[in-house]
Motif scaffolding. Structure first.
Motif, PDB file in Angstrom:
ATOM      1  N   PRO A 334       0.809  -1.217   0.000  1.00 12.41           N
ATOM      2  CA  PRO A 334       0.000   0.000   0.000  1.00 12.41           C
ATOM      3  C   PRO A 334       0.843   1.267   0.000  1.00 12.41           C
ATOM      4  CG  PRO A 334      -0.936  -1.603   1.511  1.00 12.41           C
ATOM      5  CD  PRO A 334       0.378  -2.167   1.058  1.00 12.41           C
ATOM      6  N   GLU A 335       1.967   1.233   0.737  1.00  8.93           N
ATOM      7  CA  GLU A 335       2.839   2.400   0.776  1.00  8.93           C
ATOM      8  C   GLU A 335       3.441   2.688  -0.600  1.00  8.93           C
ATOM      9  OE1 GLU A 335       2.939  -0.154   2.876  1.00  8.93           O
ATOM     10  OE2 GLU A 335       1.992   0.867   4.577  1.00  8.93           O
ATOM     11  N   GLU A 336       3.803   1.613  -1.328  1.00 11.07           N
ATOM     12  CA  GLU A 336       4.354   1.793  -2.669  1.00 11.07           C
ATOM     13  C   GLU A 336       3.292   2.281  -3.647  1.00 11.07           C
ATOM     14  OE1 GLU A 336       7.946  -1.546  -2.657  1.00 11.07           O
ATOM     15  OE2 GLU A 336       5.868  -2.163  -3.045  1.00 11.07           O
ATOM     16  N   VAL A 337       2.047   1.841  -3.437  1.00  9.39           N
ATOM     17  CA  VAL A 337       0.951   2.326  -4.270  1.00  9.39           C
ATOM     18  C   VAL A 337       0.784   3.826  -4.076  1.00  9.39           C
ATOM     19  CG1 VAL A 337      -1.544   2.259  -4.662  1.00  9.39           C
ATOM     20  CG2 VAL A 337      -0.273   0.133  -4.346  1.00  9.39           C
ATOM     21  N   ARG A 338       0.774   4.262  -2.816  1.00  5.97           N
ATOM     22  CA  ARG A 338       0.599   5.685  -2.530  1.00  5.97           C
ATOM     23  C   ARG A 338       1.783   6.500  -3.058  1.00  5.97           C
ATOM     24  NH1 ARG A 338      -2.343   8.194   0.925  1.00  5.97           N
ATOM     25  NH2 ARG A 338      -0.548   9.196   1.920  1.00  5.97           N
ATOM     26  N   ALA A 339       2.983   5.972  -2.909  1.00  3.55           N
ATOM     27  CA  ALA A 339       4.166   6.682  -3.407  1.00  3.55           C
ATOM     28  C   ALA A 339       4.123   6.791  -4.931  1.00  3.55           C
ATOM     29  CB  ALA A 339       5.439   5.956  -2.968  1.00  3.55           C
ATOM     30  N   GLY A 340       3.726   5.715  -5.579  1.00  7.24           N
ATOM     31  CA  GLY A 340       3.610   5.752  -7.031  1.00  7.24           C
ATOM     32  C   GLY A 340       2.518   6.702  -7.475  1.00  7.24           C
ATOM     33  N   ALA A 341       1.403   6.730  -6.729  1.00  9.27           N
ATOM     34  CA  ALA A 341       0.311   7.647  -7.061  1.00  9.27           C
ATOM     35  C   ALA A 341       0.759   9.094  -6.913  1.00  9.27           C
ATOM     36  CB  ALA A 341      -0.890   7.370  -6.155  1.00  9.27           C
ATOM     37  N   ALA A 342       1.562   9.372  -5.886  1.00 10.73           N
ATOM     38  CA  ALA A 342       2.036  10.735  -5.652  1.00 10.73           C
ATOM     39  C   ALA A 342       2.925  11.234  -6.792  1.00 10.73           C
ATOM     40  CB  ALA A 342       2.798  10.804  -4.331  1.00 10.73           C
ATOM     41  N   ALA A 343       3.521  10.297  -7.531  1.00 11.08           N
ATOM     42  CA  ALA A 343       4.402  10.680  -8.636  1.00 11.08           C
ATOM     43  C   ALA A 343       3.632  11.027  -9.904  1.00 11.08           C
ATOM     44  CB  ALA A 343       5.392   9.552  -8.929  1.00 11.08           C
ATOM     45  N   VAL A 344       2.374  10.598  -9.994  1.00 18.52           N
ATOM     46  CA  VAL A 344       1.613  10.824 -11.231  1.00 18.52           C
ATOM     47  C   VAL A 344       0.329  11.618 -11.014  1.00 18.52           C
ATOM     48  CG1 VAL A 344       2.526   8.749 -12.336  1.00 18.52           C
ATOM     49  CG2 VAL A 344       0.419   8.589 -10.998  1.00 18.52           C
ATOM     50  N   LEU A 345      -0.052  11.840  -9.756  1.00 18.40           N
ATOM     51  CA  LEU A 345      -1.291  12.550  -9.456  1.00 18.40           C
ATOM     52  C   LEU A 345      -1.022  13.789  -8.605  1.00 18.40           C
ATOM     53  CD1 LEU A 345      -3.597   9.526  -8.497  1.00 18.40           C
ATOM     54  CD2 LEU A 345      -3.785  10.914 -10.565  1.00 18.40           C
ATOM     55  N   GLU A 346      -1.909  14.753  -8.701  1.00 19.68           N
ATOM     56  CA  GLU A 346      -1.824  15.911  -7.819  1.00 19.68           C
ATOM     57  C   GLU A 346      -2.072  15.454  -6.377  1.00 19.68           C
ATOM     58  OE1 GLU A 346      -3.983  19.402  -9.084  1.00 19.68           O
ATOM     59  OE2 GLU A 346      -4.128  18.578 -11.112  1.00 19.68           O
ATOM     60  N   PRO A 347      -1.516  16.159  -5.400  1.00 17.73           N
ATOM     61  CA  PRO A 347      -1.584  15.703  -4.009  1.00 17.73           C
ATOM     62  C   PRO A 347      -2.999  15.395  -3.514  1.00 17.73           C
ATOM     63  CG  PRO A 347      -0.013  17.494  -4.202  1.00 17.73           C
ATOM     64  CD  PRO A 347      -0.679  17.379  -5.545  1.00 17.73           C
ATOM     65  N   HIS A 348      -3.993  16.227  -3.897  1.00 18.73           N
ATOM     66  CA  HIS A 348      -5.341  16.005  -3.379  1.00 18.73           C
ATOM     67  C   HIS A 348      -6.018  14.793  -4.013  1.00 18.73           C
ATOM     68  CE1 HIS A 348      -6.102  18.337  -7.044  1.00 18.73           C
ATOM     69  NE2 HIS A 348      -7.340  17.868  -7.028  1.00 18.73           N
ATOM     70  N   LEU A 349      -5.425  14.229  -5.083  1.00 17.63           N
ATOM     71  CA  LEU A 349      -5.986  13.045  -5.736  1.00 17.63           C
ATOM     72  C   LEU A 349      -5.424  11.741  -5.186  1.00 17.63           C
ATOM     73  CD1 LEU A 349      -5.940  14.164  -9.497  1.00 17.63           C
ATOM     74  CD2 LEU A 349      -7.809  14.347  -7.852  1.00 17.63           C
ATOM     75  N   VAL A 350      -4.333  11.812  -4.459  1.00 17.92           N
ATOM     76  CA  VAL A 350      -3.694  10.599  -3.929  1.00 17.92           C
ATOM     77  C   VAL A 350      -4.578   9.992  -2.848  1.00 17.92           C
ATOM     78  CG1 VAL A 350      -1.683   9.679  -2.723  1.00 17.92           C
ATOM     79  CG2 VAL A 350      -1.399  11.482  -4.440  1.00 17.92           C
ATOM     80  N   PRO A 351      -4.905   8.700  -2.950  1.00 20.17           N
ATOM     81  CA  PRO A 351      -5.788   8.066  -1.949  1.00 20.17           C
ATOM     82  C   PRO A 351      -5.212   8.147  -0.544  1.00 20.17           C
ATOM     83  CG  PRO A 351      -5.547   6.662  -3.874  1.00 20.17           C
ATOM     84  CD  PRO A 351      -4.541   7.765  -4.026  1.00 20.17           C
ATOM     85  N   LYS A 352      -6.059   8.533   0.398  1.00 22.33           N
ATOM     86  CA  LYS A 352      -5.653   8.542   1.799  1.00 22.33           C
ATOM     87  C   LYS A 352      -5.687   7.126   2.373  1.00 22.33           C
ATOM     88  CE  LYS A 352      -5.581  13.129   2.144  1.00 22.33           C
ATOM     89  NZ  LYS A 352      -5.971  13.445   0.758  1.00 22.33           N
ATOM     90  N   THR A 353      -6.585   6.304   1.843  1.00 24.78           N
ATOM     91  CA  THR A 353      -6.740   4.925   2.304  1.00 24.78           C
ATOM     92  C   THR A 353      -6.519   3.989   1.123  1.00 24.78           C
ATOM     93  OG1 THR A 353      -8.342   5.562   3.997  1.00 24.78           O
ATOM     94  CG2 THR A 353      -8.329   3.241   3.318  1.00 24.78           C
ATOM     95  N   VAL A 354      -5.632   3.007   1.292  1.00 23.90           N
ATOM     96  CA  VAL A 354      -5.381   1.996   0.274  1.00 23.90           C
ATOM     97  C   VAL A 354      -5.523   0.619   0.906  1.00 23.90           C
ATOM     98  CG1 VAL A 354      -3.700   0.981  -1.309  1.00 23.90           C
ATOM     99  CG2 VAL A 354      -3.840   3.472  -1.073  1.00 23.90           C
ATOM    100  N   VAL A 355      -6.396  -0.193   0.350  1.00 21.48           N
ATOM    101  CA  VAL A 355      -6.602  -1.560   0.822  1.00 21.48           C
ATOM    102  C   VAL A 355      -6.141  -2.513  -0.271  1.00 21.48           C
ATOM    103  CG1 VAL A 355      -8.300  -3.288   1.513  1.00 21.48           C
ATOM    104  CG2 VAL A 355      -8.525  -0.926   2.309  1.00 21.48           C
ATOM    105  N   LEU A 356      -5.190  -3.368   0.063  1.00 16.49           N
ATOM    106  CA  LEU A 356      -4.647  -4.323  -0.891  1.00 16.49           C
ATOM    107  C   LEU A 356      -5.411  -5.642  -0.765  1.00 16.49           C
ATOM    108  CD1 LEU A 356      -2.240  -3.853  -2.826  1.00 16.49           C
ATOM    109  CD2 LEU A 356      -0.856  -5.244  -1.277  1.00 16.49           C
ATOM    110  N   VAL A 357      -5.859  -6.190  -1.893  1.00 17.61           N
ATOM    111  CA  VAL A 357      -6.602  -7.456  -1.897  1.00 17.61           C
ATOM    112  C   VAL A 357      -6.099  -8.350  -3.033  1.00 17.61           C
ATOM    113  CG1 VAL A 357      -8.718  -6.483  -0.896  1.00 17.61           C
ATOM    114  CG2 VAL A 357      -8.409  -6.448  -3.373  1.00 17.61           C
ATOM    115  N   PRO A 358      -6.258  -9.670  -2.893  1.00 15.89           N
ATOM    116  CA  PRO A 358      -5.852 -10.556  -3.995  1.00 15.89           C
ATOM    117  C   PRO A 358      -6.788 -10.479  -5.188  1.00 15.89           C
ATOM    118  CG  PRO A 358      -6.803 -11.821  -2.186  1.00 15.89           C
ATOM    119  CD  PRO A 358      -6.648 -10.421  -1.687  1.00 15.89           C
ATOM    120  N   GLU A 359      -8.070 -10.170  -4.933  1.00 15.82           N
ATOM    121  CA  GLU A 359      -9.062 -10.031  -5.998  1.00 15.82           C
ATOM    122  C   GLU A 359     -10.102  -9.007  -5.571  1.00 15.82           C
ATOM    123  OE1 GLU A 359     -10.859 -13.780  -6.756  1.00 15.82           O
ATOM    124  OE2 GLU A 359      -9.123 -14.618  -7.830  1.00 15.82           O
TER     125      GLU A 359
END
Length: 397
Positions: A334-359
């Protein structure tokens, strides 16, 4: 799975020799159907016999509705598909028959005079079952319809036989939900002919292929909202004239009268004149007074390395009103998802909550189960809220 009684009833309805058919979900995913007498359709005298099928909408974005599809609408859709794909052929039914994409596999087969092969979905959709079913098709021209979740699972299956099965199809129609560019690139890079489709029950399923309307289909944008018109548009909703009036209307164009359906989606034309669907009108998250498109956040997350599937929604937040939350299928944290999102999205678009699931949780159609996903995201956000509140830096005046 036997489909003969259903095919017989559909054939009679399409020939105007039998009542309309409504397919329902049966036990363990099997398809059941009932015949709808003309008197129950609630249409003016002389018009009831025109209805061949009654289709339940998925209910993924609201209360399910029963959509009335005429013989002419289904015929126009089937013909438009054959023209777009270049030929009629044999179809594999890999989706539930009680939703429009599944129904259309049967309808196209009947119009083409080919025998569809029905995948046994009682044990759920698996790569093994799909591969076995694909091998049963005998026609030289073969098609199937899938949703992105199904194609993702097939492409990530390690068996070489699955990839061979996918390549057996002259075309795979992909619809029901947005497909990520990563998924499409992976499929086409593997030599699979994927055709993206856009449409809904109210338009006999997909009526825009790879951004281009089928023959006879009209697309218009009004204030960014997509309208679909033409012979493929439904007659209305069974037992709900008010909702029918709100969603459908007729308009005179140069070539004559056109029936339109007002979708709940936003769109735009790309540089090649193709329709690009941007997301739902009501799929907006308001966080801290800012309007955030969930679809825009999804498109950004799909660019993050390791992310395969994603669903973005808004969850309640005491301070911001709503916060952006995402459920993700990925090979990263989840931390890598948020970090990757921060590199391509404006700050207010980056998810505050990320839940990782297999499906991703899905409905029987393969579409994401919005209610189940949003409930889980809300729980995750609530659990994290005290920690996030403590971590927020103080400001001084």
């Amino acid at each position: 799975m036997t489909i003969e009684p259903l095919l017989k009833a559909l054939a009679a309805a399409l020939a105007g020799e039998g009542p309309a058919v409504q397919i329902m979900a049966g036990p363990a995913g099997a398809a059941e159907f009932k015949l709808i007498p003309d008197a129950e359709l609630g249409l003016p005298a002389g018009h009831a016999a025109d209805i061949a099928a009654v289709v339940l909408t998925s209910g993924s974005t609201g209360q399910p509705k029963r959509t009335l599809l005429s013989v002419d609408a289904l015929a126009a859709s089937s013909m438009g598909t054959a023209i777009a794909l270049g030929a009629e052929g044999q179809w594999l039914l890999a989706l539930p028959a009680h939703y429009v994409a599944g129904l259309q596999v049967l309808v196209r087969s009947l119009f083409a005079g080919t025998r569809p092969w029905v995948m046994d979905l009682r044990g759920g959709f698996t790569a093994e079952a799909f591969t076995a079913s694909a091998g049963e098709l005998t026609d030289t021209v073969r098609y199937t319809s899938l949703v992105p979740t199904q194609l993702t699972r097939l492409l990530t299956d390690p068996s070489a036989a699955t990839l061979t099965a996918l390549r057996r199809f002259n075309a795979i129609l992909l619809g029901g939900a947005p497909a990520s560019p990563v998924l499409l690139e992976a499929a086409r890079g593997a030599g699979i002919n994927v055709v993206t489709t856009y449409g809904m029950s109210e338009t006999c399923g997909g009526c825009v292929y790879d951004g281009v309307p089928l023959d006879g289909v009209h697309v218009a944008l009004r204030d960014g909202r997509i309208r679909l018109g033409g012979d493929v548009v439904a007659a209305g909703y069974l037992g709900d004239p008010a909702l029918t009036s709100a969603a459908f209307f007729d308009e005179e164009l140069d070539g004559g009268p056109v029936r339109w359906y007002q979708t709940g989606d936003l769109g735009e034309w790309d540089g090649e004149g193709r329709l690009r669907v941007l997301g739902r009108v009501d799929d907006v998250i308001i966080s801290g007074g800012l309007k955030i498109s969930a679809a825009a956040v999804e498109r950004g997350l799909q660019r993050v390395r390791g992310v395969r599937e994603v669903f973005v929604g808004g969850v309640d937040d005491a301070e911001w009103g709503q916060r952006v939350a995402a459920m993700v299928v990925a090979s990263c944290t989840p931390e890598e998802v948020r970090a990757g999102a921060a590199a391509v999205l404006e700050p207010h678009l980056v998810p505050k909550t990320v839940v990782l699931v297999p499906e991703l949780p899905v409905l029987s159609t393969g579409k994401p189960d919005r209610a189940a996903i949003l409930a889980r995201l809300a729980d995750a956000a609530a659990e994290a809220a005290p920690t996030q509140t403590r971590a927020r830096p103080r400001t001084t005046s």
